[in-house]
Design a protein around this motif. Structure first.
Motif, PDB file in Angstrom:
ATOM      1  N   TYR A   1       0.825  -1.207   0.000  1.00  0.00           N
ATOM      2  CA  TYR A   1       0.000   0.000   0.000  1.00  0.00           C
ATOM      3  C   TYR A   1       0.865   1.265   0.000  1.00  0.00           C
ATOM      4  CZ  TYR A   1      -4.424  -2.467   0.802  1.00  0.00           C
ATOM      5  OH  TYR A   1      -5.549  -3.246   0.668  1.00  0.00           O
TER       6      TYR A   1
ATOM      7  N   ASN B   1       2.270   1.736  -3.406  1.00  0.00           N
ATOM      8  CA  ASN B   1       1.197   2.200  -4.285  1.00  0.00           C
ATOM      9  C   ASN B   1       0.952   3.699  -4.105  1.00  0.00           C
ATOM     10  OD1 ASN B   1      -1.284   1.878  -5.988  1.00  0.00           O
ATOM     11  ND2 ASN B   1      -2.283   2.403  -4.055  1.00  0.00           N
TER      12      ASN B   1
ATOM     13  N   GLN C   1       1.779   6.338  -7.149  1.00  0.00           N
ATOM     14  CA  GLN C   1       0.662   7.077  -7.742  1.00  0.00           C
ATOM     15  C   GLN C   1       0.830   8.589  -7.562  1.00  0.00           C
ATOM     16  OE1 GLN C   1      -3.373   5.858  -7.937  1.00  0.00           O
ATOM     17  NE2 GLN C   1      -3.006   3.944  -6.812  1.00  0.00           N
TER      18      GLN C   1
ATOM     19  N   THR D   1       5.962  -7.740  -4.854  1.00  0.00           N
ATOM     20  CA  THR D   1       4.543  -8.106  -4.803  1.00  0.00           C
ATOM     21  C   THR D   1       4.378  -9.620  -4.735  1.00  0.00           C
ATOM     22  OG1 THR D   1       4.043  -6.138  -6.121  1.00  0.00           O
ATOM     23  CG2 THR D   1       2.315  -7.791  -5.922  1.00  0.00           C
TER      24      THR D   1
ATOM     25  N   VAL E   1      -4.703  -4.077  -6.114  1.00  0.00           N
ATOM     26  CA  VAL E   1      -3.664  -3.057  -6.297  1.00  0.00           C
ATOM     27  C   VAL E   1      -3.009  -3.207  -7.671  1.00  0.00           C
ATOM     28  CG1 VAL E   1      -1.454  -2.212  -5.434  1.00  0.00           C
ATOM     29  CG2 VAL E   1      -3.255  -2.838  -3.825  1.00  0.00           C
TER      30      VAL E   1
ATOM     31  N   TRP F   1      -2.794  -0.511 -10.841  1.00  0.00           N
ATOM     32  CA  TRP F   1      -1.581  -0.146 -11.579  1.00  0.00           C
ATOM     33  C   TRP F   1      -1.775  -0.321 -13.079  1.00  0.00           C
ATOM     34  CZ3 TRP F   1       2.155  -3.300  -7.936  1.00  0.00           C
ATOM     35  CH2 TRP F   1       2.289  -2.604  -6.722  1.00  0.00           C
TER      36      TRP F   1
END
Length: 413
Positions: free
Chosen positions: A60, A63, A67, A89, A107, A111
């Motif tokens: 997380y 991510n 982002q 991952t 997730v 992506w």
């Protein structure tokens, strides 16, 4: 806080699953983007040291950082995470519970939808996750819609193609019950807040109750959001399976058409060889005929006896006595019947009648050969009975019954 390895590890150790913790840590890391490469190495080391239940928070965090970097057009962390994100991952995915794996896949889908990483990196990541799913023992794969795992005594195991779908279904099943509980609590608290009896309470008490209601509503909203997301993941997996099976169906139909054509070709070849065997051809003659393109000759049909009965005209001629004289010769010592002598031949335009015709018809035909007797007024000319019919001489082939009918007719007149 100055940037050091210990400071980074301290931030990562204090990370929890709340959005506030993840966002705060991501902002601090992005502030020190000059150390992006070192930060990613420390992040990967910490992720491998954490238990599987806490590795999701590290994903997380990655991510959030990637982002935000993509939105701000800062490529430092995108370039730093790209070489390691697939392996990291996969490490977090392997050995994680079903619900955690579903969140990790979500997730990855984000992506892909937002093009955070290059296509090749995401394809490598999908391949690693699929390999983990294939190597997972069947005993650890959950049954659709249940929270129990399959055991060796189960009736059947889930196919590898349905493992992701089973996980999505389990995620939905796990999200439904908390959502129902949260909704029930939120509805109960809301009904209490709008009850007229509660409006008479002191304002500080009402404010405290409203604060508690806001938290309850927020929890219910989060539970509903999680359930909605789980159902979307399930629908996405179903669509993938449907698309895969549609492609497989098209391929199978093409193979079916090809096999049908081959079967027809082989059947024609077999019939050609069988005709060659019946016709007594050799292999060389068959090959020569096939090379020239000329069809093989059909074998001669067997001779069979005709089953067509004789023409009816033959019987008519025999009946009227127009056949050969041999037809009138006695057979077995018995005389053969002959045609009535007073009847006209078939060729004379007169209707012929057999000797066994009723007496009335014979009498009518005989009477038509004589002129009618003229009548004077109401008197009739008396005709001698003996002269009414000509003497035909002998029986002339008239049947005894017919003769009796003629005799009775003459006496009655």
């Amino acid at each position: 806080m100055a940037y050091t390895d210990d400071a980074v590890l301290s931030k990562l150790s204090a990370l929890n699953e709340t959005h506030e913790s993840i966002a705060t840590t991501a902002q601090w890391i992005m502030f020190h983007r000059r150390h992006a490469s070192q930060t990613v190495h420390l992040w990967l080391t910490k992720l491998k040291d954490l238990p599987s239940a806490k590795r999701l928070n590290m994903i997380y965090l990655a991510n959030e950082v990637t982002q935000q970097s993509k939105a701000r057009h800062k490529e430092d962390f995108l370039n730093a995470f790209s070489p390691f994100i697939a392996d990291a991952t996969a490490v977090a995915y392997k050995g994680a519970p079903i619900d955690v794996q579903a969140k990790l896949r979500r997730v990855v889908d984000v992506w892909r939808e937002r093009s955070i990483f290059d296509r090749e990196i995401l394809q490598d990541l999908d391949a690693k996750l699929a390999e983990i799913d294939r190597t997972r023992p069947a005993a650890h794969v959950g049954v659709f819609g249940s929270g129990h795992s399959l055991s060796s005594s189960s009736a059947s195991s889930v196919p590898a193609e349905l493992i992701a779908l089973a996980k999505a279904q389990q995620a939905v099943a796990k999200a439904v019950q908390p959502m129902k509980t949260s909704l029930k609590n939120a509805n109960t608290e809301y009904e209490k807040s709008v009850d007229p009896a509660t409006t008479s309470a002191p304002l500080p008490v009402q404010a405290a109750r409203l604060n508690g209601l806001l938290k309850t509503l927020a929890n219910a909203e989060g539970a509903v959001t999680q359930c909605i997301q789980a159902r979307r993941d399930l629908i996405r997996e179903l669509e993938k399976i449907l698309a895969t099976n549609r492609e497989a169906l098209d391929s199978d139909e093409k193979q079916m058409m090809e096999l049908s054509g081959r079967r027809t070709e082989v059947e024609q070849k077999r019939q050609t060889i069988e005709r060659a065997i019946v016709g007594g051809l050799t292999t060389e003659e068959l090959s020569g005929g096939a090379a020239s393109g000329s069809p093989l000759p059909e074998p001669d049909r067997p001779q069979v006896e005709a089953l067509t009965p004789p023409h009816v005209q033959d019987h008519v001629e025999d009946f009227h006595g127009n056949s050969s004289s041999a037809g009138h010769q006695p057979q077995n010592g018995q005389p053969q019947p002959t045609a009535f002598q007073g009847a006209a031949a078939p060729g004379d335009g007169q209707a012929a009648f057999p000797s066994s015709a009723p007496g009335i018809e014979i009498l009518s035909n005989l009477a038509s050969q004589y002129q009618a007797v003229p009548l004077n007024g109401s008197k009739k000319r008396k005709i001698e009975t003996s002269d009414e019919f000509p003497d035909l001489g002998g029986d002339d082939g008239i049947d005894a019954d017919v003769k009796e009918i003629l005799r009775k007719e003459s006496h009655s007149s």
